[in-house]
Design an enzyme around this catalytic site. Structure first.
Site, short mmCIF file in Angstrom:
data_model
loop_
_atom_site.label_atom_id
_atom_site.label_comp_id
_atom_site.label_asym_id
_atom_site.label_seq_id
_atom_site.Cartn_x
_atom_site.Cartn_y
_atom_site.Cartn_z
N ARG A 1 40.39 23.93 -0.94
CA ARG A 1 41.69 23.57 -1.90
C ARG A 1 41.41 22.92 -3.17
NH1 ARG A 1 45.31 22.28 2.31
NH2 ARG A 1 45.29 20.30 1.68
N ARG B 1 50.48 24.80 -12.89
CA ARG B 1 49.34 24.59 -11.96
C ARG B 1 48.03 25.24 -12.61
NH1 ARG B 1 50.06 22.78 -6.68
NH2 ARG B 1 52.25 22.79 -6.22
#
Ligand SMILES: [Zn+2]
Length: 209
Positions: free
Chosen positions: A167, A89
């Site tokens: 986000r 990620r």
């Protein structure tokens, strides 16, 4: 042997693509989120630690995720390819993964980026509701109650537009260096994830060949 990494913003449909690719090429689909949830259920020290962190809503530290990913990859038969979904990620995780892939003889891979614009991601993710009773997730629904259990549907704090936007911002900041790395390495396959599932899939296959 085909080894793949698939990444993209939330709502890009990469899970669906990963599943299709795994089936087509007989790959071991390594879904990080599910793997962590499974581990959290283990009655081991590590499992308990992960469970505790997840209950507190804290991200599982990179070293632990790397360890779990490594263990999982080592269990895959040597002649079977893998598709990694939800990992790495960020660039730190990417660096750990590079090492793991080298050590497990999977240094040859392609990294598929399923790209979806911010507008489309927001559109896809907003309006998502969660059953307050059983946790079932509904995307874009006019329903007020769960069709599985009759529980009341709510919009989670996480699924409010401001939260999604925040986000996404974090996501883009973390993803840029990964894109640069994979592009430079010549393993990046970038596809537009905004079309229908079949179209995105065809695009991936075309670019893999
Ligand atoms: Zn329900």
């Amino acid at each position: 042997m085909l080894n793949l990494i698939i990444f993209g913003p939330q709502g890009a449909g990469k899970g669906t693509q990963a599943q299709l690719l795994a089936k087509e090429f007989n790959l071991e689909w390594i879904e990080t989120g599910r793997l962590l949830r499974e581990k959290a259920g283990d009655r081991t020290k590590l499992g308990e630690k992960i469970g505790r962190l997840q209950n507190q809503g804290v991200l599982v530290p990179d070293e632990i995720v790397a360890q779990i990913i490594e263990e999982k990859i080592k269990k895959v038969p040597k002649n079977k390819g893998i598709i990694l979904d939800g990992y790495p990620r960020n660039i730190r995780q990417l660096e750990s993964l590079e090492k793991i892939l080298r050590e497990t003889n999977r240094a040859k891979y392609k990294a598929i980026f399923v790209n979806v614009s911010k507008e489309v991601t927001l559109e896809r993710l907003s309006g998502r509701k969660t059953c307050s009773k059983c946790g079932k997730i509904f995307s874009k629904t006019d329903l007020e109650v769960c069709d599985a259990c009759g529980g009341k549907l709510i919009v989670r704090e996480d699924d409010r537009p401001e939260a999604i936007e925040k986000r996404l911002e974090v996501y883009h900041k973390e993803t840029e260096p990964m894109l640069r790395f994979y592009r430079k390495k010549g393993v990046l396959v970038e596809v537009n994830g905004e079309g229908p599932v079949e179209e995105v899939y065809r695009d991936i296959i075309k670019n893999l060949k």
